[in-house]
Design a protein around this motif. Structure first.
Motif, short mmCIF file in Angstrom:
data_model
loop_
_atom_site.label_atom_id
_atom_site.label_comp_id
_atom_site.label_asym_id
_atom_site.label_seq_id
_atom_site.Cartn_x
_atom_site.Cartn_y
_atom_site.Cartn_z
N ALA A 108 0.69 -1.18 0.09
CA ALA A 108 0.16 0.27 0.09
C ALA A 108 0.88 1.24 0.08
O ALA A 108 0.72 2.09 -0.75
CB ALA A 108 -0.93 -0.03 1.27
N VAL A 109 1.97 1.38 0.80
CA VAL A 109 2.89 2.60 0.83
C VAL A 109 3.51 2.64 -0.51
O VAL A 109 3.79 3.67 -1.07
CB VAL A 109 4.02 2.40 2.04
CG1 VAL A 109 5.08 3.37 1.94
CG2 VAL A 109 2.98 2.41 3.31
N ARG A 110 4.06 1.41 -1.06
CA ARG A 110 4.78 1.53 -2.48
C ARG A 110 3.65 2.06 -3.52
O ARG A 110 3.94 2.80 -4.30
CB ARG A 110 5.20 0.20 -2.95
CG ARG A 110 6.42 -0.13 -2.21
CD ARG A 110 7.11 -1.38 -2.84
NE ARG A 110 6.25 -2.62 -2.73
CZ ARG A 110 6.07 -3.70 -1.84
NH1 ARG A 110 6.90 -3.33 -0.65
NH2 ARG A 110 5.22 -4.66 -2.04
N ALA A 111 2.26 1.65 -3.43
CA ALA A 111 1.37 2.09 -4.42
C ALA A 111 1.10 3.71 -4.36
O ALA A 111 1.03 4.23 -5.41
CB ALA A 111 0.07 1.47 -4.31
N VAL A 112 1.31 4.32 -3.12
CA VAL A 112 1.08 5.95 -3.18
C VAL A 112 2.52 6.63 -3.09
O VAL A 112 2.40 7.91 -3.29
CB VAL A 112 0.29 6.15 -1.99
CG1 VAL A 112 -1.11 5.72 -1.96
CG2 VAL A 112 1.17 5.77 -0.54
N ASN A 113 3.84 5.90 -3.38
CA ASN A 113 4.90 6.57 -3.22
C ASN A 113 5.82 6.17 -4.33
O ASN A 113 7.11 6.09 -4.22
CB ASN A 113 5.55 6.49 -1.79
CG ASN A 113 5.14 7.02 -0.74
OD1 ASN A 113 4.83 8.35 -0.94
ND2 ASN A 113 4.60 6.22 0.33
N ASP A 114 5.08 6.03 -5.48
CA ASP A 114 6.03 5.48 -6.79
C ASP A 114 6.68 4.70 -6.55
O ASP A 114 8.04 4.49 -6.97
CB ASP A 114 6.94 7.00 -7.19
CG ASP A 114 6.14 8.34 -7.52
OD1 ASP A 114 4.72 8.14 -8.09
OD2 ASP A 114 6.47 9.29 -7.04
N ALA A 128 -3.26 9.77 0.89
CA ALA A 128 -1.96 9.45 1.47
C ALA A 128 -1.07 10.75 1.66
O ALA A 128 -1.23 11.51 0.72
CB ALA A 128 -1.34 8.49 0.73
N HIS A 129 -0.42 11.02 2.73
CA HIS A 129 0.30 12.19 2.79
C HIS A 129 1.68 11.39 3.33
O HIS A 129 1.80 10.89 4.39
CB HIS A 129 -0.18 13.04 3.93
CG HIS A 129 -1.63 13.59 3.67
ND1 HIS A 129 -1.70 14.46 2.87
CD2 HIS A 129 -2.79 13.03 3.89
CE1 HIS A 129 -3.13 14.60 2.76
NE2 HIS A 129 -3.78 13.88 3.34
N THR A 130 2.82 11.86 2.39
CA THR A 130 4.18 11.27 2.98
C THR A 130 5.11 12.14 3.80
O THR A 130 5.10 13.24 3.55
CB THR A 130 5.02 10.83 1.69
OG1 THR A 130 4.08 9.92 0.83
CG2 THR A 130 6.12 10.25 1.93
N ASN A 131 5.42 11.73 5.09
CA ASN A 131 6.17 12.34 5.84
C ASN A 131 5.43 13.65 6.13
O ASN A 131 6.14 14.93 6.16
CB ASN A 131 7.58 12.73 5.46
CG ASN A 131 8.54 13.04 6.34
OD1 ASN A 131 8.25 12.92 7.80
ND2 ASN A 131 9.71 13.57 6.16
N PRO A 132 4.30 13.83 6.59
CA PRO A 132 3.83 15.11 7.05
C PRO A 132 4.22 15.72 8.25
O PRO A 132 4.79 15.06 9.06
CB PRO A 132 2.23 14.69 6.95
CG PRO A 132 2.27 13.31 7.50
CD PRO A 132 3.38 12.50 6.99
N ASP A 133 3.65 16.98 8.48
CA ASP A 133 4.18 18.02 9.62
C ASP A 133 3.43 17.20 10.94
O ASP A 133 2.14 17.13 10.92
CB ASP A 133 3.94 19.41 9.55
CG ASP A 133 4.31 19.99 10.74
OD1 ASP A 133 5.31 19.86 11.03
OD2 ASP A 133 3.32 20.80 10.86
N PRO A 134 4.07 16.95 11.90
CA PRO A 134 3.47 16.34 13.02
C PRO A 134 2.29 17.33 13.61
O PRO A 134 1.32 16.70 13.98
CB PRO A 134 4.47 16.19 13.94
CG PRO A 134 5.98 16.02 13.34
CD PRO A 134 5.63 17.01 12.20
N ALA A 135 2.34 18.62 13.30
CA ALA A 135 1.42 19.40 14.02
C ALA A 135 0.12 19.21 12.93
O ALA A 135 -1.04 19.05 13.61
CB ALA A 135 1.75 20.80 13.94
#
Length: 143
Positions: A108-114, A128-135
């Motif tokens: 699932a992670v590979r599918a949304v992150n090229d 999906a949001h990759t490495n989003p801001d913790p806040a």
């Protein structure tokens, strides 16, 4: 399962060897400090720091029921550790999925992150949001 513990085991082994070397040379205090420092590194990089992981299927089921985000992570990831500590008590409200324990989650992670297993990847309302801001993640985890 063993893969998640490899880095903490390496930290403990290196720390024990470095501490033993210092103690043999007569620096007991330095040896103890080294052992404690490496034990802390091992603990920080272990799966014990994170909330209990569930399967991706269970996380999706729970998220559909309560609307809380799903966090895909893996042990040893400094960005995952950063997210975990910056979320503080809010981390327990999220559904955590270890991609090293669940092949379906890794897919699932590979599918949304090229095709890359880039973590943390946070799934909010099906997006999906990759490495989003913790806040930003903390705002979405509020009840």
């Amino acid at each position: 399962m063993m893969r998640a513990w490899l880095l903490p085991i390496v930290f403990l082994a290196v720390g024990a060897a470095a501490a033993a070397g210092s103690i043999v040379r007569g620096s007991t205090g330095e040896g103890v400090v080294l052992l404690v420092a490496f034990a802390l590194l091992a603990g920080l990089n272990s799966p014990l720091v994170f909330p209990r992981s569930v399967s991706v299927a269970e996380a999706r089921r729970r998220s559909a029921a309560d609307g809380r985000p799903i966090v895909f992570w893996r042990p040893g990831c400094t960005y995952c550790l950063r997210l975990r500590f910056r979320l503080r008590r809010h981390a327990r409200r999220l559904h955590w999925v270890d991609i090293w324990r669940d092949p379906e989650a890794a897919a699932a992670v590979r599918a949304v992150n090229d095709g890359n297993e880039t973590v943390p990847t946070v799934l909010v309302a099906g997006r999906a949001h990759t490495n989003p801001d913790p806040a930003w993640v903390r705002e979405r985890s509020a009840p």
